[in-house]
Design an enzyme around this catalytic site. Structure first.
Site, PDB file in Angstrom:
ATOM      1  CB  VAL A   1     -20.803  61.196  12.078  1.00 44.17           C
ATOM      2  CG1 VAL A   1     -20.571  61.072  10.580  1.00 44.17           C
ATOM      3  CG2 VAL A   1     -19.938  60.182  12.824  1.00 44.17           C
TER       4      VAL A   1
ATOM      5  CB  VAL B   1     -15.827  49.837   6.629  1.00 45.87           C
ATOM      6  CG1 VAL B   1     -14.680  48.865   6.857  1.00 45.87           C
ATOM      7  CG2 VAL B   1     -17.136  49.085   6.465  1.00 45.87           C
TER       8      VAL B   1
ATOM      9  N   GLY C   1     -13.485  59.094  27.406  1.00 43.79           N
ATOM     10  CA  GLY C   1     -14.569  59.124  26.409  1.00 43.79           C
ATOM     11  C   GLY C   1     -14.176  58.470  25.102  1.00 43.79           C
TER      12      GLY C   1
ATOM     13  CE  LYS D   1     -15.804  50.192  12.599  1.00 45.81           C
ATOM     14  NZ  LYS D   1     -14.858  50.770  13.566  1.00 45.81           N
TER      15      LYS D   1
HETATM   16  P1  NAP Z   1     -23.488  60.381  18.345  1.00 44.87           P
HETATM   17  O1  NAP Z   1     -22.469  61.431  18.529  1.00 44.87           O
HETATM   18  O2  NAP Z   1     -23.959  59.626  19.528  1.00 44.87           O
HETATM   19  O3  NAP Z   1     -24.749  61.057  17.635  1.00 44.87           O
HETATM   20  C1  NAP Z   1     -25.941  60.361  17.420  1.00 44.87           C
HETATM   21  C2  NAP Z   1     -26.965  61.351  16.948  1.00 44.87           C
HETATM   22  O4  NAP Z   1     -28.159  60.656  16.664  1.00 44.87           O
HETATM   23  C3  NAP Z   1     -27.298  62.417  17.988  1.00 44.87           C
HETATM   24  O5  NAP Z   1     -27.373  63.674  17.370  1.00 44.87           O
HETATM   25  C4  NAP Z   1     -28.662  61.993  18.523  1.00 44.87           C
HETATM   26  O6  NAP Z   1     -29.466  63.086  18.921  1.00 44.87           O
HETATM   27  C5  NAP Z   1     -29.244  61.350  17.285  1.00 44.87           C
HETATM   28  N1  NAP Z   1     -30.282  60.385  17.622  1.00 44.87           N
HETATM   29  C6  NAP Z   1     -30.183  59.305  18.395  1.00 44.87           C
HETATM   30  N2  NAP Z   1     -31.378  58.690  18.489  1.00 44.87           N
HETATM   31  C7  NAP Z   1     -32.236  59.437  17.753  1.00 44.87           C
HETATM   32  C8  NAP Z   1     -33.620  59.362  17.471  1.00 44.87           C
HETATM   33  N3  NAP Z   1     -34.368  58.377  17.992  1.00 44.87           N
HETATM   34  N4  NAP Z   1     -34.160  60.304  16.690  1.00 44.87           N
HETATM   35  C9  NAP Z   1     -33.422  61.296  16.181  1.00 44.87           C
HETATM   36  N5  NAP Z   1     -32.110  61.426  16.416  1.00 44.87           N
HETATM   37  C10 NAP Z   1     -31.534  60.522  17.201  1.00 44.87           C
HETATM   38  O7  NAP Z   1     -23.030  59.305  17.274  1.00 44.87           O
HETATM   39  P2  NAP Z   1     -21.896  59.455  16.184  1.00 44.87           P
HETATM   40  O8  NAP Z   1     -20.586  59.165  16.811  1.00 44.87           O
HETATM   41  O9  NAP Z   1     -22.060  60.702  15.421  1.00 44.87           O
HETATM   42  O10 NAP Z   1     -22.213  58.176  15.243  1.00 44.87           O
HETATM   43  C11 NAP Z   1     -23.243  58.208  14.296  1.00 44.87           C
HETATM   44  C12 NAP Z   1     -23.121  56.964  13.413  1.00 44.87           C
HETATM   45  O11 NAP Z   1     -21.847  56.965  12.789  1.00 44.87           O
HETATM   46  C13 NAP Z   1     -23.198  55.636  14.184  1.00 44.87           C
HETATM   47  O12 NAP Z   1     -23.806  54.665  13.360  1.00 44.87           O
HETATM   48  C14 NAP Z   1     -21.735  55.274  14.389  1.00 44.87           C
HETATM   49  O13 NAP Z   1     -21.514  53.898  14.559  1.00 44.87           O
HETATM   50  C15 NAP Z   1     -21.149  55.760  13.084  1.00 44.87           C
HETATM   51  N6  NAP Z   1     -19.722  56.051  13.118  1.00 44.87           N
HETATM   52  C16 NAP Z   1     -19.227  56.916  14.042  1.00 44.87           C
HETATM   53  C17 NAP Z   1     -17.874  57.202  14.052  1.00 44.87           C
HETATM   54  C18 NAP Z   1     -17.293  58.176  15.034  1.00 44.87           C
HETATM   55  O14 NAP Z   1     -16.097  58.425  14.988  1.00 44.87           O
HETATM   56  N7  NAP Z   1     -18.073  58.781  15.912  1.00 44.87           N
HETATM   57  C19 NAP Z   1     -17.038  56.583  13.136  1.00 44.87           C
HETATM   58  C20 NAP Z   1     -17.578  55.712  12.181  1.00 44.87           C
HETATM   59  C21 NAP Z   1     -18.919  55.453  12.182  1.00 44.87           C
HETATM   60  P3  NAP Z   1     -29.052  64.047  20.153  1.00 44.87           P
HETATM   61  O15 NAP Z   1     -27.765  64.702  19.763  1.00 44.87           O
HETATM   62  O16 NAP Z   1     -30.159  65.009  20.265  1.00 44.87           O
HETATM   63  O17 NAP Z   1     -28.903  63.140  21.336  1.00 44.87           O
HETATM   64  N1  HSE Z   2     -15.595  52.838  18.258  1.00 42.31           N
HETATM   65  C1  HSE Z   2     -14.952  52.826  16.984  1.00 42.31           C
HETATM   66  C2  HSE Z   2     -13.456  52.697  17.172  1.00 42.31           C
HETATM   67  C3  HSE Z   2     -15.224  54.083  16.184  1.00 42.31           C
HETATM   68  O1  HSE Z   2     -12.946  52.782  18.295  1.00 42.31           O
HETATM   69  O2  HSE Z   2     -12.762  52.503  16.185  1.00 42.31           O
HETATM   70  C4  HSE Z   2     -16.472  54.000  15.407  1.00 42.31           C
HETATM   71  O3  HSE Z   2     -16.371  53.080  14.373  1.00 42.31           O
END
Ligand code: NAP
Ligand code: HSE
Length: 428
Positions: A15, A134, A189, A207
């Protein structure tokens, strides 16, 4: 043009990098729409050296997200790390204490600490926005807090976890077992690092709890969500539900009644011709029902870089425009602690049982259902395997309590083999 709105972004994963790309690629469009430039001052992640496919050279780097949250040159703290505790919580609290507005995609954090965070924001005059938390790219928080603000919300339903919908759809399409598709999705993944967050219904439950708070003016209460994951859904049930005209979905439902606030996230049957029944693959759908508007169906990508970053930027632009909405759509101090409903509103149920093939077996089952006050709407018996046959029953509306009593009574007979499967049929 007025002064720039300066973002500090903690989390540069899926994100976070999506947000950086939008800020960089759409700088003119964002400035024109909000009336001021949107810039990034500083970023934070765990690894400074990781190649993230975006140019971060113009931004200050902070190893510690809490330090980022407190920086004087940050107006909005954008929390994209995840997790309900640890750095996400500490940095969000630090940002609010330092007078920063917050934009977050973190449903776990908000579903568990949302009330305290909303109160902290309000006491300092800050806002917390969480559209991306959400259903990813679907602007459902905006729809509820703004477009439908004049409605008494009657019910919210939704398929809000794309991974679960992918698994259930793929099981049906390929005729594969839950475990086979789970392994496949995990290898591709598609699942969270802790897959139980997806398949256990926890992510979707977070959500639902957030939407319920906005819809019913209640304090967000994830603990009161009646949670059941998809791990026990079998390919037999998917096929037999289809034969009766239904699809099985991990469906979230929230509604307020005289029984209290009902929040359920569980596998349910929905008519296969309904919009929810037709939702295939990883897409999300949220159905909102208001007393004036009727039913609204929102459908779109619930996850992924572009859709989720799109939602984050919608919130950022609102702040840039000076639009300051309370976290859950009304002052946090006025949100009620809702009484959780102890039983769900009655509904029809799908009941699958393995009936021993001998005279009077069906009569015994029918008698037990009758004694529990459960009326049979439809019934179908399938081919025998050895000396038992699967029997499917669709009931008229009943309660889960009555059904559980009947299932317990089946165990005392010699005609029902194993434990019957009972799934609620949601009227959508
Ligand atoms: P992600 O790809 O795992 O990225 C997490 C990021 O947070 C990484 O850059 C990581 O650093 C950083 N991080 C983790 N712990 C940290 C710390 N202690 N200090 C500083 N940085 C830290 O996660 P994501 O998918 O982008 O999701 C981010 C948020 O959005 C989550 O709350 C997730 O539930 C929400 N979300 C995600 C999606 C989706 O489609 N992915 C959809 C809706 C909501 P590194 O890269 O260096 O490891
Ligand atoms: N793991 C979630 C899903 C994405 O499969 O919809 C992040 O909200």
């Amino acid at each position: 043009m007025t002064s720039p709105l300066r973002l500090g972004i903690a989390g540069l994963g899926t994100v976070g990098t999506g947000v950086v790309k939008i800020v960089q690629n759409h700088a003119d469009l964002l400035a024109t729409r909000s009336g001021r430039p949107i810039t990034i001052t500083a970023v934070s992640a765990r690894s400074k050296s990781k190649d993230r496919g975006v140019d971060l050279s113009n931004y200050a780097w902070e190893d510690d997200p809490v330090a980022l949250a407190k920086r004087k040159d940050v107006d909005v703290f954008v929390e994209l790390m995840g997790g309900s505790e640890g750095p996400a919580k500490a940095a969000t609290e630090a940002a609010l204490a330092a007078g920063k507005d917050v934009v977050s995609a973190n449903k776990a954090l908000l579903a568990i600490h949302g009330q305290a965070l909303a109160e902290a924001a309000e006491s300092g005059g800050q806002v917390i926005r969480f559209e991306a938390a959400v259903a990813g790219g679907i602007p459902v928080v905006k729809a509820l807090t703004e477009g439908l603000a004049g409605n008494d919300i009657l019910r919210i339903m939704g398929v809000m976890n794309g991974s679960c919908n992918y698994i259930l759809t793929r099981m049906e399409d390929a005729g594969l077992s839950y475990q086979e598709v789970f392994d496949e999705a995990n290898n591709l993944g598609y699942l969270e690092a802790d897959p139980e967050l997806d398949v256990g219904g926890i992510d979707a439950g977070h959500k639902l709890a957030l939407l319920a708070s906005i819809a019913f003016g209640t304090q967000v209460n994830f603990d009161a969500v009646d949670l059941e994951g998809i791990g026990s859904v079998t390919i037999e049930d998917i096929h037999q539900a289809a034969d009766m005209g239904y699809k099985i979905k991990l469906l979230g439902v929230a509604q307020m009644s005289g029984r209290g606030l009902e929040q359920r996230m569980a596998p349910c049957l929905v008519p296969d011709t309904s919009p929810l029944g037709q939702l295939a693959g990883g897409t999300n759908m949220v159905v909102l029902e208001g007393d004036s508007v009727g039913q609204i169906v929102l459908r779109g990508a619930g996850a992924g870089e572009g859709p989720t970053a799109s939602a984050v930027m919608g919130d950022v632009l609102d702040i840039a425009r000076g639009f300051r909405l309370s976290t859950f759509g009304q002052p946090a101090s006025g949100l009620r602690a809702a009484r959780a409903a102890h039983s769900a509103i009655p509904a029809p149920y799908y009941l699958r049982l393995q009936l021993v093939d001998k005279p009077g077996a069906l009569a015994k089952v029918a008698k037990i259902l009758g004694e529990a006050g459960i009326s049979i709407h439809r019934m179908r018996q399938y081919d025998h395997t050895d000396d038992t046959a699967p029997v499917l029953i669709v009931t008229h509306k009943t309660t889960r309590t009555a059904l559980s009593e009947a299932i317990a009574a089946f165990a005392d007979t010699d005609v029902v083999d194993g434990t019957p499967v009972a799934l609620r049929i949601e009227e959508v």
